[in-house]
Motif scaffolding. Structure first.
Motif, mmCIF file in Angstrom:
data_model
loop_
_atom_site.group_PDB
_atom_site.id
_atom_site.type_symbol
_atom_site.label_atom_id
_atom_site.label_comp_id
_atom_site.label_asym_id
_atom_site.label_seq_id
_atom_site.Cartn_x
_atom_site.Cartn_y
_atom_site.Cartn_z
ATOM 1 N N CYS A 269 -11.352 -2.176 -16.240
ATOM 2 C CA CYS A 269 -9.908 -1.886 -16.214
ATOM 3 C C CYS A 269 -9.228 -2.495 -17.441
ATOM 4 O O CYS A 269 -9.524 -3.631 -17.848
ATOM 5 C CB CYS A 269 -9.293 -2.428 -14.917
ATOM 6 S SG CYS A 269 -7.517 -2.144 -14.785
ATOM 7 N N ASP A 270 -8.348 -1.722 -18.037
ATOM 8 C CA ASP A 270 -7.648 -2.205 -19.237
ATOM 9 C C ASP A 270 -6.692 -3.349 -18.933
ATOM 10 O O ASP A 270 -6.368 -4.143 -19.831
ATOM 11 C CB ASP A 270 -6.870 -1.048 -19.872
ATOM 12 C CG ASP A 270 -7.796 0.034 -20.409
ATOM 13 O OD1 ASP A 270 -8.998 -0.262 -20.605
ATOM 14 O OD2 ASP A 270 -7.332 1.177 -20.608
ATOM 15 N N ASP A 271 -6.238 -3.501 -17.670
ATOM 16 C CA ASP A 271 -5.259 -4.549 -17.330
ATOM 17 C C ASP A 271 -5.941 -5.756 -16.696
ATOM 18 O O ASP A 271 -5.785 -6.884 -17.185
ATOM 19 C CB ASP A 271 -4.210 -3.981 -16.376
ATOM 20 C CG ASP A 271 -3.312 -2.961 -17.074
ATOM 21 O OD1 ASP A 271 -3.305 -2.949 -18.330
ATOM 22 O OD2 ASP A 271 -2.670 -2.161 -16.375
ATOM 23 N N CYS A 272 -6.714 -5.529 -15.619
ATOM 24 C CA CYS A 272 -7.304 -6.670 -14.902
ATOM 25 C C CYS A 272 -8.747 -6.924 -15.276
ATOM 26 O O CYS A 272 -9.336 -7.899 -14.812
ATOM 27 C CB CYS A 272 -7.168 -6.470 -13.397
ATOM 28 S SG CYS A 272 -8.116 -5.050 -12.775
ATOM 29 N N ARG A 283 -7.197 2.387 -16.405
ATOM 30 C CA ARG A 283 -6.837 1.397 -15.404
ATOM 31 C C ARG A 283 -7.512 1.723 -14.079
ATOM 32 O O ARG A 283 -7.757 2.874 -13.765
ATOM 33 C CB ARG A 283 -5.315 1.353 -15.212
ATOM 34 C CG ARG A 283 -4.547 0.902 -16.454
ATOM 35 C CD ARG A 283 -3.051 0.846 -16.161
ATOM 36 N NE ARG A 283 -2.291 0.335 -17.305
ATOM 37 C CZ ARG A 283 -1.839 1.073 -18.290
ATOM 38 N NH1 ARG A 283 -2.061 2.390 -18.279
ATOM 39 N NH2 ARG A 283 -1.170 0.533 -19.278
ATOM 40 N N CYS A 284 -7.758 0.679 -13.301
ATOM 41 C CA CYS A 284 -8.334 0.871 -11.977
ATOM 42 C C CYS A 284 -7.267 1.381 -11.024
ATOM 43 O O CYS A 284 -6.071 1.462 -11.361
ATOM 44 C CB CYS A 284 -8.929 -0.434 -11.469
ATOM 45 S SG CYS A 284 -7.706 -1.757 -11.204
ATOM 46 N N CYS A 287 -4.346 -1.258 -10.256
ATOM 47 C CA CYS A 287 -3.397 -1.431 -11.354
ATOM 48 C C CYS A 287 -2.519 -0.184 -11.504
ATOM 49 O O CYS A 287 -1.313 -0.313 -11.813
ATOM 50 C CB CYS A 287 -4.132 -1.710 -12.661
ATOM 51 S SG CYS A 287 -4.974 -3.317 -12.684
#
Length: 295
Positions: A269-272, A283-284, A287
C-alpha cells in the motif's frame, strides 16, 4: 521257410566332410524307413519361390489325400499370418505345384478342390474344348434360305467411373520433425505387409494424414497396426486403402489440459505499506475507505 533278411540297415548315417574347404554346411543324413516324403530339388532349391511357399509345398505333399489345406486351417496350424499363407498358395499355383478349382455341388454349395503336384504341372495348358456334334445335312427340298443377318448397333462404351477423392486430414502444424516421423511410418509399412509398397507421390500425399495421427498422440506402432491388419486379398490399390483407413480410423483429439489462472500479485500500500493483492500498485482497501470518509 526262408529266413527274413534285413538288407537295408535301420539307421545309416553319412557325414560329408571336406578337408579342402573351411565353412559351409555339413550333412548328417539318416536313412528313413517310414513316415517320410520324397521332395525334388526342383522344389527345395527353387529360385523363384519364397521360403514360406517352399515350406508350405513340402507340408502339403506330406499330407494324405483328403486333408484340408484351406487358409483358415493353415493359419491355425502355423504362426504365419493369413496374408503370408495366401501369398504362398498363389506362388505355388503360379509355378504349377498347386491347382485350386471351385466346384458347385448338387446341393448348391460351392467348394474348392485342391490338387498338389510333386512335379510342376503345365500351368499354361488348358483342357481341350468339348467336341461339337456334327450337323446332319438338310435335304434340298425342305431347306429354307438362311435369313440375312440383322444389323446390330455396337454397344455404347460404358462411362468411366470418376474416382471419389478420399478426404485427408492434416495436422494443425506440420513441423519438419512431424513430417519426418510420419514419412518413416509409411516407409516402414512394407516390412509388416510386403504388398504395401508406396510410390514417392503416395508418401507425399499420405504424410499429412499420418502426421495428424501423431499429433493426436498415436504411436507409430498403433498406426502401423491399424494400417496393416486384415488387408483384403488381392489388394489392388494400396494407397487408396491407406487413405481411407487414415481418414475413417482417425483417433479423437486429446483434450487440452486445464491450466489454472495465475494468482493475483501482492502489492504494498502506498500509504500504510501493508501488503494486499491487486493487479496494479496503489492503496489498500482500508486506506481507500479512510480516504473516502475524510473527503
Amino acid at each position: 521257410m526262408d529266413n527274413q533278411q534285413n538288407i537295408a540297415p535301420s539307421r545309416a548315417s553319412s557325414v560329408a566332410r571336406s578337408s579342402t574347404r573351411s565353412g559351409g554346411v555339413l550333412h548328417v543324413n539318416v536313412r528313413h524307413t517310414s513316415h517320410f516324403t520324397v521332395v525334388g530339388n526342383h522344389l527345395a532349391q527353387h529360385q523363384q519361390l519364397s521360403l514360406v511357399a517352399i515350406g508350405l509345398a513340402v507340408h502339403i505333399q506330406s499330407l494324405p489325400d483328403g486333408a484340408k489345406i484351406g487358409i483358415k486351417f493353415l493359419v491355425e496350424r502355423f504362426p504365419e499370418s493369413e496374408y503370408r499363407i495366401a501369398e504362398a498358395l498363389r506362388e505355388l499355383e503360379t509355378k504349377g505345384y498347386l491347382k485350386r478349382t471351385r466346384e458347385r455341388l448338387a446341393s448348391g454349395r460351392v467348394i474348392t478342390r485342391s490338387t498338389s503336384y510333386n512335379q510342376p504341372c503345365d500351368v499354361a495348358a488348358s483342357p481341350p474344348p468339348a467336341p461339337v456334334p456334327a450337323r446332319l445335312p438338310v435335304p434340298a427340298a425342305v431347306a429354307a434360305p438362311a435369313p440375312a443377318p440383322a444389323l446390330v448397333a455396337p454397344p455404347a462404351p460404358a462411362p468411366t467411373p470418376v474416382p471419389v477423392p478420399v478426404p485427408v486430414h492434416r495436422p494443425q502444424e506440420l513441423t519438419p520433425d512431424l513430417h519426418r516421423r510420419a514419412s518413416a511410418v509409411l516407409l516402414g509399412l512394407r516390412r509388416e505387409a510386403p504388398v504395401l509398397v508406396l510410390s514417392e507421390n503416395d508418401i507425399r500425399n499420405l504424410t499429412p494424414a499420418v502426421a495428424a495421427w501423431l499429433e493426436r498422440d498415436a504411436t507409430p506402432a498403433s498406426i502401423t497396426r491399424a494400417l496393416t491388419t486384415d488387408l483384403p486379398v488381392p489388394l489392388k490399390y494400396p494407397a487408396k486403402l491407406l487413405a481411407h483407413r487414415l481418414s475413417a480410423l482417425l483417433p479423437a483429439p486429446v483434450p487440452a489440459a486445464h491450466v489454472p489462472p495465475p494468482p493475483v500479485p501482492l502489492q504494498n500500500c502506498d500509504d500504510c505499506d501493508r501488503a494486499f493483492r491487486a493487479p496494479e500498485p496503489g492503496r489498500c482497501g482500508e486506506c481507500l475507505a479512510e480516504l473516502s470518509v475524510t473527503a
